[in-house]
Design a protein around this motif. Structure first.
Motif, short mmCIF file in Angstrom:
data_model
loop_
_atom_site.label_atom_id
_atom_site.label_comp_id
_atom_site.label_asym_id
_atom_site.label_seq_id
_atom_site.Cartn_x
_atom_site.Cartn_y
_atom_site.Cartn_z
N SER A 91 30.93 -147.72 -12.18
CA SER A 91 30.92 -148.62 -11.02
C SER A 91 29.93 -148.13 -9.96
O SER A 91 29.27 -148.95 -9.30
N SER A 92 29.79 -146.83 -9.81
CA SER A 92 28.82 -146.32 -8.82
C SER A 92 27.39 -146.61 -9.28
O SER A 92 26.53 -146.94 -8.46
N LYS A 95 26.78 -150.29 -8.63
CA LYS A 95 26.53 -150.50 -7.19
C LYS A 95 25.11 -150.07 -6.83
O LYS A 95 24.40 -150.77 -6.10
N THR A 96 24.69 -148.94 -7.35
CA THR A 96 23.33 -148.46 -7.09
C THR A 96 22.30 -149.45 -7.64
O THR A 96 21.30 -149.73 -6.98
N SER A 98 22.60 -152.62 -7.91
CA SER A 98 22.53 -153.80 -7.04
C SER A 98 21.86 -153.47 -5.70
O SER A 98 21.19 -154.32 -5.12
N GLU A 99 22.02 -152.25 -5.23
CA GLU A 99 21.42 -151.85 -3.95
C GLU A 99 19.95 -151.49 -4.09
O GLU A 99 19.17 -151.67 -3.15
#
Length: 112
Positions: A91-92, A95-96, A98-99
Motif C-alpha cells: 500500500s505504501s 501511494k508513492t 500515485s504521488e
C-alpha cells in the motif's frame, strides 16, 4: 516436544544493501570530485540525471528498508506479522506511485 528456536533478527537483504549504498554515494561523489583525485577518478562522477535516477530508487527502496527494520527489530518475530507488514509495503508503494507518477512503472513491476 518441539524445541524452541530463535529466528535470526538481522538478516541482510539486497534491499538494505542497495539502500545503504545509495546513502553513501554522496560521500563517494564528493571524494571523486576533490582536485587530488579528479584526474584519476573524475570519469566516475555521476551526472545530474544519474543522481535523479538514483534518488528515485532510493525513494522506492526506503519502504523496503523500513519493512526490513520493522521485521528485524522484534525480539521474537512471528510469521503472522509478515502478511500485514507486506500489505503495508504494497500500500505504501501504491501511494508513492500515485504521488510520484514517474515511479509508477518501477513500482508496478515490483508489485507484479
Amino acid at each position: 516436544q518441539v524445541p524452541l528456536v530463535k529466528l535470526l533478527c538481522e538478516v541482510l537483504t539486497c534491499w538494505d544493501t542497495i539502500f545503504f549504498l545509495l546513502n553513501q554515494l554522496r560521500a563517494i561523489d564528493y571524494f571523486v570530485s576533490t582536485p587530488e583525485w579528479y584526474e584519476d577518478l573524475g570519469d566516475l562522477k555521476l551526472s545530474p540525471a544519474e543522481w535523479l535516477v538514483l534518488s528515485d530508487f532510493k525513494i522506492i527502496l526506503k519502504h523496503t528498508h523500513l519493512i526490513q527494520q520493522t521485521l528485524s527489530s522484534e525480539s521474537q518475530p512471528c510469521l503472522n506479522h509478515t502478511t500485514p507488514i507486506f500489505e503495508l509495503l504494497m500500500s505504501s508503494w501504491e501511494k508513492t506511485a500515485s504521488e510520484i507518477p514517474h515511479l509508477k512503472p518501477w513500482i508496478d513491476y515490483a508489485l507484479s
